[in-house]
Scaffold this motif. Structure first.
Motif, PDB file in Angstrom:
ATOM      1  N   LYS A  39      93.640  68.499  56.649  1.00  0.00           N
ATOM      2  CA  LYS A  39      92.694  69.066  55.689  1.00  0.00           C
ATOM      3  C   LYS A  39      92.512  68.115  54.514  1.00  0.00           C
ATOM      4  O   LYS A  39      93.272  67.167  54.337  1.00  0.00           O
ATOM      5  CB  LYS A  39      93.196  70.435  55.204  1.00  0.00           C
ATOM      6  N   GLY A  40      91.499  68.377  53.734  1.00  0.00           N
ATOM      7  CA  GLY A  40      91.233  67.544  52.571  1.00  0.00           C
ATOM      8  C   GLY A  40      89.972  66.725  52.731  1.00  0.00           C
ATOM      9  O   GLY A  40      89.065  67.045  53.520  1.00  0.00           O
ATOM     10  N   ASP A  41      89.920  65.614  51.994  1.00  0.00           N
ATOM     11  CA  ASP A  41      88.718  64.785  51.918  1.00  0.00           C
ATOM     12  C   ASP A  41      88.695  63.758  53.042  1.00  0.00           C
ATOM     13  O   ASP A  41      88.881  62.550  52.821  1.00  0.00           O
ATOM     14  CB  ASP A  41      88.667  64.085  50.547  1.00  0.00           C
ATOM     15  N   VAL A  42      88.465  64.214  54.255  1.00  0.00           N
ATOM     16  CA  VAL A  42      88.478  63.315  55.403  1.00  0.00           C
ATOM     17  C   VAL A  42      87.639  63.907  56.532  1.00  0.00           C
ATOM     18  O   VAL A  42      87.611  65.118  56.733  1.00  0.00           O
ATOM     19  CB  VAL A  42      89.932  63.065  55.885  1.00  0.00           C
ATOM     20  N   ASP A  43      86.930  63.046  57.245  1.00  0.00           N
ATOM     21  CA  ASP A  43      86.230  63.411  58.487  1.00  0.00           C
ATOM     22  C   ASP A  43      87.086  62.950  59.651  1.00  0.00           C
ATOM     23  O   ASP A  43      87.440  61.762  59.744  1.00  0.00           O
ATOM     24  CB  ASP A  43      84.855  62.750  58.553  1.00  0.00           C
ATOM     25  N   ILE A  44      87.439  63.876  60.534  1.00  0.00           N
ATOM     26  CA  ILE A  44      88.260  63.542  61.695  1.00  0.00           C
ATOM     27  C   ILE A  44      87.352  63.341  62.902  1.00  0.00           C
ATOM     28  O   ILE A  44      86.485  64.180  63.197  1.00  0.00           O
ATOM     29  CB  ILE A  44      89.291  64.651  61.970  1.00  0.00           C
ATOM     30  N   HIS A  45      87.557  62.217  63.597  1.00  0.00           N
ATOM     31  CA  HIS A  45      86.765  61.907  64.786  1.00  0.00           C
ATOM     32  C   HIS A  45      87.480  62.334  66.070  1.00  0.00           C
ATOM     33  O   HIS A  45      86.840  62.817  66.998  1.00  0.00           O
ATOM     34  CB  HIS A  45      86.455  60.409  64.827  1.00  0.00           C
ATOM     35  N   SER A  46      88.788  62.155  66.108  1.00  0.00           N
ATOM     36  CA  SER A  46      89.544  62.550  67.293  1.00  0.00           C
ATOM     37  C   SER A  46      91.035  62.591  66.957  1.00  0.00           C
ATOM     38  O   SER A  46      91.497  61.936  66.012  1.00  0.00           O
ATOM     39  CB  SER A  46      89.300  61.590  68.463  1.00  0.00           C
ATOM     40  N   VAL A  47      91.777  63.388  67.749  1.00  0.00           N
ATOM     41  CA  VAL A  47      93.229  63.515  67.606  1.00  0.00           C
ATOM     42  C   VAL A  47      93.839  63.486  69.006  1.00  0.00           C
ATOM     43  O   VAL A  47      93.353  64.155  69.920  1.00  0.00           O
ATOM     44  CB  VAL A  47      93.628  64.820  66.895  1.00  0.00           C
ATOM     45  N   TYR A  48      94.913  62.711  69.157  1.00  0.00           N
ATOM     46  CA  TYR A  48      95.616  62.619  70.432  1.00  0.00           C
ATOM     47  C   TYR A  48      97.107  62.860  70.191  1.00  0.00           C
ATOM     48  O   TYR A  48      97.694  62.270  69.280  1.00  0.00           O
ATOM     49  CB  TYR A  48      95.433  61.245  71.067  1.00  0.00           C
ATOM     50  N   ALA A  49      97.702  63.720  70.991  1.00  0.00           N
ATOM     51  CA  ALA A  49      99.144  63.958  70.942  1.00  0.00           C
ATOM     52  C   ALA A  49      99.712  63.614  72.312  1.00  0.00           C
ATOM     53  O   ALA A  49      99.271  64.149  73.335  1.00  0.00           O
ATOM     54  CB  ALA A  49      99.436  65.411  70.593  1.00  0.00           C
TER      55      ALA A  49
END
Length: 646
Positions: free
Chosen positions: A357-367
């Motif tokens: 969360k916060g001031d960021v644009d997320i493009h993708s997440v990998y676990a």
């Protein structure tokens, strides 16, 4: 007009005999004189009004219960081996806009709670709770997960990690920080001659545990907070921390200076904080001289490269969080940036959620490299079904102290830790002191089903049939008072939380130091505390119109005499008890009202710890189950020392 039954379940076996008949009630099923005679009446559905004299929420005096033949209709007990139903027939008014916020919460919680309990009663615990979870069989989980930025945003920026993490697991986040924006900080007005605008760009990556109660944030097993702009130091910072039961630990701040290279400061051989370029730090003259001298004599020197701060507004980053043997390691753009050691009490397997969360644009997440099973989900490992941890039946004679423990539905580990530690004290085992857990219901029926089974086995839980909410904790406190004066006839009543460790002997000794016939209010007292008017815990003027609170003891542990508890029960019974969402402030308000007619001895001690623990404590707060075991071990050896780890 529609009627429903309000019920309360107690975990004490002595309420129902082996032949399923009520014990101590003349053999009939008329419960028109229940031991919770007032807590669950129509007080949920009466309007809270302001009173000009009291300047605080006041319950109106109109009685809205419908009585038959001059009294309440009898309610037959549910056929539970561990308890009985007690309550009143509740008359529901048509919902109108006249309801207060607190009243609407209680109304909704009550309705949902009764429905949830009916659902639990229809299901067998083995059917409701998967056999894999309850019997301890490993639960199969995926070895990797991925989400797009859009999927993450649609899921409240939360990725579910069903089996948590393990050593070797890694999470990769691809994103772009926002450009800084202005934020208004009123506390800077005086410092900056009226200028309280700050340029801010920051975001948070958090590993979270399971949320237990509405109104309470889930535990933060790791809080990673890159601050590009807006930190009080006026420079880029990366902050790391943990948070348990909304209590933050000590932050590890990386501000561009390299951390110490001592062995005890390294994490899996990595620095806790790597060095990056800073405008206010330049190489010293001595270091430059030493560097030239080494080159002059031909000594081999490893070149040192200092990189810029790894996050830039509007520029894409690739962050990898890896779980090592000793802690977390954060790489950005392929370079190690920081490491954060694990803290005791926060385990990798509990990290079942990733929040960004916060001031960021997320493009993708990998676990990746996720554990395939989570054996600790087995409640068999938490709830040790041994008869030695069962509570003794309530004694027929009066007791010196009754301890009511506020607990959340899924705090199985916390309750088990208390059963194994301070509930084993000699005073409790001799029945001179009695302790019981007070638990409301959870939105998940499988959790309620296991709670029912837990209550049936241990006999130490009072189940309150409303949906748990932080704002409604005050209702549990009233229930504790009523149970203490009507079920166990206690001289003193103590309220505590399920993360509070109590030195029972020390608390009794402190009570005995007070003249026995004095009314008593004992704890860590607050004087002239002001309500917070902004932020998450803000209190509106409608909720609390006064500028200061009355003197009140902190909620983790306090003691009142039975005459004060009887006054609270009486006032609640005739609908004149003022209610407020903060239960410890409510108690201070009630004691102040009682003190206007009867002199109360206010007894203050810092040893009723609000935050953590101190040497010679009476109560220690924010103690994890592991810390509880540690404290009990030390106390068993005659030392009231703290276990300062999590």
């Amino acid at each position: 007009m529609r009627f429903e039954i309000a019920s309360v379940l107690s975990g004490d076996d002595n309420y129902i005999g082996l032949d399923e008949k009520l014990v101590g009630y003349n053999g009939d099923s008329d419960l028109s004189k229940p031991f919770f005679s007032s807590v669950y009446k129509d007080t949920f559905h009466r309007k809270l009004e302001d009173n000009e004299n009291q300047e605080a929420p006041l319950m109106p005096r109109e009685v809205l219960l419908k009585n038959g033949n001059g009294g309440s209709r009898p309610i037959k007990p549910l056929q539970f081996r561990y308890g009985r139903i007690t309550g009143e027939i509740m008359r529901r008014r048509n919902r109108t806009s006249e309801f207060s916020v607190l009243e609407r919460m209680a109304d909704e919680a009550w309705t949902l709670g009764l429905k949830a309990w009916d659902e639990v009663d229809k299901f067998d615990v083995k059917e409701t709770v998967s056999s894999n979870v309850y019997e301890g069989k490993p639960e199969s989980c995926p070895s990797w997960l991925s989400m797009s930025g859009e999927e993450l945003a649609n899921g409240d920026r939360l990725m579910f990690l069903p089996c948590g993490l393990a050593a070797g697991s890694s999470i990769t986040v691809v994103g772009t920080p926002h450009y800084a924006h202005q934020e208004f900080l009123p506390q800077l007005t005086r410092r900056r001659n009226g200028d309280s605008l700050v340029m801010v760009s920051q975001f948070m990556v958090e590993l979270q545990g399971l949320k237990s109660v509405d109104g309470e944030d889930p535990p933060k097993i790791l809080h990673l907070n890159p601050r590009i702009k807006g930190d009080w130091s006026h420079r880029p910072v990366i902050e790391h921390n943990t948070c348990y039961r909304m209590q933050w630990g000590t932050a590890q701040r990386c501000d561009g200076l390299s951390s110490k290279k001592d062995d005890d400061m390294l994490v899996d051989g990595n620095l806790r904080c790597e060095k990056w370029m800073r405008n206010d730090v330049a190489d010293s003259k001595d270091s430059k001289t030493a560097s030239w001298f080494k080159r002059f004599i031909g000594r081999e020197q490893k070149p040192e490269v200092t990189w810029p701060f790894p996050f830039v507004e509007g520029r894409l980053f690739i962050l990898t969080l890896r779980a090592g043997v000793e802690g977390y390691h954060i790489n950005v753009g392929g370079r190690h940036v920081t490491s954060f050691p694990y803290r005791t009490g926060f385990t990798l397997e509990d990290a079942t959620g990733l929040a960004i969360k916060g001031d960021v644009d997320i493009h993708s997440v990998y676990a990746t490299n996720l554990p395939a099973s989570h054996p600790s989900f087995s409640l068999q490992r938490v709830l040790e079904m041994s008869s030695k941890w069962k509570a003794e039946p309530l004694p027929a004679r009066p007791v010196h102290l009754f301890i009511g423990v506020l607990s959340a539905t899924n705090h199985f580990a916390e309750r088990m830790a208390i059963r194994k530690t301070w509930m084993q004290s000699s005073k409790i085992k001799s029945s001179n002191v009695v302790a019981r857990f007070f638990v409301a219901l959870n939105p998940r029926k499988e959790v309620n089903a296991v709670l029912k089974k837990e209550a049936a086995f241990f006999g130490d839980i009072v189940i309150l049939p409303f949906m748990d909410r932080y704002e409604l904790v005050v209702l549990k406190t009233i229930a504790i008072c009523e149970f203490g004066v009507q079920n166990v006839t206690a001289a003193y009543i103590m309220k505590c939380d399920d993360d509070t460790f109590i030195r029972v002997d020390a608390v009794l000794k402190e009570i005995e130091g007070i003249f026995p016939k004095r009314s008593l209010y004992m704890g860590n007292l607050n004087l002239l505390h002001r309500p917070l008017r902004t932020g998450k815990w803000a209190v509106t003027y409608e909720e609390w119109p006064q500028e200061v609170y009355p003197p009140y003891a902190n909620g983790p542990g306090y003691v009142i005499s039975s005459d004060i508890a009887k006054f609270i029960v009486l006032q609640h019974g005739n609908q004149s008890l003022r209610l407020f969402k903060m239960e410890d402030v409510s108690m201070g308000m009630w004691v102040e009202q009682f003190n206007s007619t009867m002199t109360v001895r206010y007894s203050h001690s810092w040893k009723f710890c609000q935050y953590g623990c101190m040497e010679g404590y009476y109560t220690a707060h924010y103690q994890s189950p592991r810390q509880m075991i540690c404290l009990w071990d030390k106390l068993s050896r005659g030392r009231a020392h703290c276990c300062n780890f999590r």
